[in-house]
Design an enzyme around this catalytic site. Structure first.
Site, PDB file in Angstrom:
ATOM      1  N   GLY A   1       0.827  -1.202   0.000  1.00 37.64           N
ATOM      2  CA  GLY A   1       0.000   0.000   0.000  1.00 37.64           C
ATOM      3  C   GLY A   1       0.860   1.249   0.000  1.00 37.64           C
ATOM      4  N   PHE A   2       0.209   2.377  -0.048  1.00 34.82           N
ATOM      5  CA  PHE A   2       0.886   3.666  -0.149  1.00 34.82           C
ATOM      6  C   PHE A   2       1.854   3.907   1.018  1.00 34.82           C
ATOM      7  CE2 PHE A   2      -0.052   8.412   0.733  1.00 34.82           C
ATOM      8  CZ  PHE A   2       1.158   8.799   0.190  1.00 34.82           C
ATOM      9  N   ILE A   3       1.327   3.910   2.242  1.00 38.47           N
ATOM     10  CA  ILE A   3       2.167   4.180   3.403  1.00 38.47           C
ATOM     11  C   ILE A   3       3.099   3.003   3.675  1.00 38.47           C
ATOM     12  CG2 ILE A   3       2.146   4.641   5.883  1.00 38.47           C
ATOM     13  CD1 ILE A   3      -0.597   6.020   5.426  1.00 38.47           C
TER      14      ILE A   3
ATOM     15  N   TYR B   1     -16.097   3.314   8.345  1.00 36.88           N
ATOM     16  CA  TYR B   1     -14.634   3.171   8.328  1.00 36.88           C
ATOM     17  C   TYR B   1     -14.048   3.662   9.650  1.00 36.88           C
ATOM     18  CZ  TYR B   1      -9.831   4.713   7.506  1.00 36.88           C
ATOM     19  OH  TYR B   1      -8.485   4.955   7.622  1.00 36.88           O
TER      20      TYR B   1
ATOM     21  N   LYS C   1     -12.051   1.650  12.879  1.00 39.78           N
ATOM     22  CA  LYS C   1     -10.735   2.049  13.385  1.00 39.78           C
ATOM     23  C   LYS C   1     -10.788   2.355  14.881  1.00 39.78           C
ATOM     24  CE  LYS C   1      -7.817   1.777   9.976  1.00 39.78           C
ATOM     25  NZ  LYS C   1      -6.605   0.947  10.092  1.00 39.78           N
TER      26      LYS C   1
END
Length: 335
Positions: free
Chosen positions: A11-13, A153, A157
């Site tokens: 993924g991005f991070i 979402y 979290k």
């Protein structure tokens, strides 16, 4: 060599964090489901870049598959684990909430159970600024109220934070949760505003500007975020002997802490668009629309705790960060 397991490594991070850990001498196991939430080819390119290092190993599987994480962690015994894998996206959680249950709730439960069976020295898990929800008292501090999530979402979290605290307390697992604030930069996700706006501007297409532009975000450049994570790896929380200091989110009963990682400076959406216009040399065609369900009008991080723990504060200006992304986008897509 210290060994790290990073979930969501393609993924991005996760991609940027793995690069940093490899540069710092870690052996890295990168776990990723390679789902098709967005263009899988982008994930494959990130993973291929990481595989150029002999100290990186890729494991492609799903968090929610029974026994996968348990067996992997038992076999590899990583020193630290950074859990970034999740079903992301505020708006997508309205259309496909079950995927958030599977990835974010069941997947995180599987990870916690695996770490309970094979402990590591520090488990770090990603949360989000979205957990602050309807709270309008900004800048957001880690000990502020975060009980009114505006999207499913964000709710998953916040549930991850509660799950992590219970495991830290019951099984003495040092856990740091970090709340990310609007991360952007090269190799970013196509569903994020910077990617969508850049693509539209370079193509001459209009962009949807939500809440008629009356929004602000605490835009955080990905390298600044990764620096914060890297420094927090070495700041594992301990079960407190005394009352935690004011402003410290350290649990009074567990080796558990929540830390904001944000730029600490909110930017109006219109100013963000203007930064992209400057980088691309194109004028945005703005389609002003209403706020989308589940979204919030503003975010702003208080970064005092991160500075107290690590001595670090993000440093990249918005224009420099946007310039870096646009340069990457032009090269990657040859436009």
């Amino acid at each position: 060599m210290p060994k790290a397991l990073v979930t969501g490594a393609a993924g991005f991070i996760g991609y940027h964090l793995c690069q940093r850990l490899l540069a710092d001498g870690f052996d890295v196991i990168g776990f990723d489901a390679m789902t098709d939430y967005y263009d899988v080819r982008l994930k494959q390119r990130r993973q291929a870049n990481l595989l150029q290092s002999q100290r990186f190993r890729a494991v492609n599987d799903r968090l929610e598959n029974d026994g996968v994480l348990h067996d992997l962690i038992a076999q590899e015994k990583p020193d630290i684990i950074v859990h970034l894998a999740a079903q992301a996206g505020v708006r997508y959680s309205i259309d496909a909430p079950r995927s958030y249950v599977e990835s974010n709730l069941i997947g995180t439960f599987n990870l916690l159970e695996a770490v309970r069976a094979t402990p590591c020295t520090h488990l770090l898990m990603a949360s989000t600024s979205s957990v602050y929800g309807a709270n309008t008292d900004m800048p957001y501090g880690e000990t502020d109220k975060a009980d009114s999530q505006m999207s499913f979402y964000a709710a998953t979290k916040k549930a991850n934070e509660a799950m992590g605290h219970s495991y830290a307390h019951l099984y003495d697992i040092p856990i740091t949760m970090f709340r990310f604030f609007t991360v952007y930069g090269p190799w970013g996700r196509p569903d994020m505003a910077l990617f969508k706006f850049t693509r539209a501007m370079l193509s001459g297409d209009p962009i949807d500007v939500y809440n008629h532009g009356d929004m602000s975000r605490d835009f955080t450049y990905v390298s600044d975020l990764v620096e914060g994570i890297r420094l927090l790896i070495d700041a594992a929380p301990e079960r407190p002997k005394d009352t935690p200091a004011k402003g410290d989110s350290l649990s009074p009963v567990a080796p558990y802490r929540i830390v904001n990682i944000g730029n600490g400076e909110p930017t109006q959406l219109i100013a963000f668009i203007q930064a992209i216009e400057k980088s691309t040399g194109r004028k945005a065609i703005c389609n002003m629309v209403d706020m989308q369900p589940g979204d919030v009008p503003a975010t702003w991080a208080n970064g005092d705790l991160l500075r107290e723990l690590t001595g670090y504060a993000p440093q990249t200006s918005l224009q420099d960060g946007v310039d870096a992304f646009v340069a990457w986008y032009r090269e990657y897509y040859d436009v």
